[in-house]
Design a protein around this motif. Sequence first.
Motif, short mmCIF file in Angstrom:
data_model
loop_
_atom_site.label_atom_id
_atom_site.label_comp_id
_atom_site.label_asym_id
_atom_site.label_seq_id
_atom_site.Cartn_x
_atom_site.Cartn_y
_atom_site.Cartn_z
N PRO A 92 0.83 -1.21 0.00
CA PRO A 92 0.00 0.00 0.00
C PRO A 92 0.86 1.26 0.00
CG PRO A 92 0.07 -0.94 2.21
CD PRO A 92 0.81 -1.88 1.31
N THR A 93 0.23 2.38 -0.23
CA THR A 93 0.97 3.63 -0.28
C THR A 93 1.58 3.93 1.09
OG1 THR A 93 -0.91 5.02 0.32
CG2 THR A 93 -0.57 4.60 -2.04
N MET A 94 2.73 4.59 1.07
CA MET A 94 3.33 5.02 2.34
C MET A 94 2.42 6.00 3.04
SD MET A 94 7.49 5.19 1.81
CE MET A 94 7.70 6.48 2.99
N ALA A 95 1.71 6.82 2.27
CA ALA A 95 0.79 7.79 2.88
C ALA A 95 -0.26 7.07 3.73
CB ALA A 95 0.12 8.63 1.80
N ARG A 96 -0.80 5.99 3.21
CA ARG A 96 -1.80 5.23 3.96
C ARG A 96 -1.19 4.59 5.21
NH1 ARG A 96 -6.98 5.61 4.87
NH2 ARG A 96 -7.26 4.07 6.47
N PHE A 153 -0.87 6.36 13.15
CA PHE A 153 -1.43 7.16 14.24
C PHE A 153 -2.95 7.08 14.28
CE2 PHE A 153 0.08 10.18 10.95
CZ PHE A 153 -1.12 10.72 10.52
N ASN A 154 -3.48 6.00 13.72
CA ASN A 154 -4.93 5.71 13.80
C ASN A 154 -5.79 6.87 13.33
OD1 ASN A 154 -4.54 3.07 14.87
ND2 ASN A 154 -4.09 4.01 16.85
N GLY A 155 -5.43 7.44 12.20
CA GLY A 155 -6.24 8.51 11.62
C GLY A 155 -7.55 7.95 11.10
N LYS A 156 -8.44 8.85 10.74
CA LYS A 156 -9.76 8.41 10.26
C LYS A 156 -9.65 7.62 8.96
CE LYS A 156 -10.67 12.94 8.23
NZ LYS A 156 -11.44 14.16 8.33
N ASP A 157 -10.65 6.83 8.68
CA ASP A 157 -10.61 5.91 7.53
C ASP A 157 -10.79 6.60 6.19
OD1 ASP A 157 -10.17 3.69 9.09
OD2 ASP A 157 -12.30 3.31 9.38
N THR A 158 -11.48 7.71 6.15
CA THR A 158 -11.82 8.36 4.88
C THR A 158 -10.91 9.57 4.63
OG1 THR A 158 -13.53 9.61 6.01
CG2 THR A 158 -14.21 7.57 4.92
N VAL A 159 -9.67 9.29 4.32
CA VAL A 159 -8.68 10.34 4.07
C VAL A 159 -8.06 10.07 2.71
CG1 VAL A 159 -6.47 11.29 4.84
CG2 VAL A 159 -8.20 10.66 6.52
N ASN A 160 -7.90 11.13 1.92
CA ASN A 160 -7.18 11.00 0.66
C ASN A 160 -5.71 10.75 0.97
OD1 ASN A 160 -9.40 11.69 -1.02
ND2 ASN A 160 -9.10 13.84 -0.50
N CYS A 161 -5.15 9.70 0.40
CA CYS A 161 -3.74 9.37 0.59
C CYS A 161 -3.10 9.16 -0.77
CB CYS A 161 -3.60 8.07 1.40
SG CYS A 161 -4.12 8.22 3.11
N LEU A 162 -1.93 9.79 -0.96
CA LEU A 162 -1.23 9.55 -2.21
C LEU A 162 0.26 9.66 -2.00
CD1 LEU A 162 -0.16 12.32 -3.97
CD2 LEU A 162 -2.59 12.73 -3.81
N ASP A 163 0.98 8.86 -2.77
CA ASP A 163 2.43 8.88 -2.76
C ASP A 163 2.93 9.57 -4.02
OD1 ASP A 163 2.37 7.42 -0.44
OD2 ASP A 163 3.41 5.67 -1.25
#
Length: 174
Positions: free
Chosen positions: A53-57, A63-73
């Motif tokens: 998976p992406t490093m961003a994810r 740090f247990n961030g919310k599930d619906t976050v845009n993540c991109l490398d």
Amino acid sequence: VMGRNIRYIADAEQTSLSLAIEASKQAIIENKVNVDDIDMVICISHTPEYSSPTMARLVLESFNGKDTVNCLDMNVNCTGMLVALDMADRYFRTDESIKNILVVEGDRHSAFDTEKTSPFFGCIGDIGCAVILERDDERGIQSRHFIMDRTMAMNIVYPKNGYSKPERILYTDP
């Protein structure tokens, strides 16, 4: 080499991902940001720990961030943080739901076996850095201009023959 008098080298157990996670956690603590307020993570790396998976994810999950976050490398080599800041600014301008963006870089170049005589040796170093950007509709990046010298594009190539024929050692051609 290259005008540097300080070089940062990660510990043997540190990875590009762990450096990015450490920097992100520090930025969150120092800026007193609630992780649930981060709407996007942009991660830059020349040396990502994983393609998927992406490093961003993975940073977000650390740090247990919310599930619906845009993540991109992203990998845009030396201009990585600048291009990521530009991209963040564009997301702010086009998506009103985004209020906070974590921009993070994690790179571990020292893991490559590069000879001291290599022209690339002066660039070797490891980094974990992060910044949290907050939406401000009155400010933003005022000017953008990124250029690349296409004659230099293939001077530093990794892996030497592409991922279809990976090698352990960074190819440098003096």
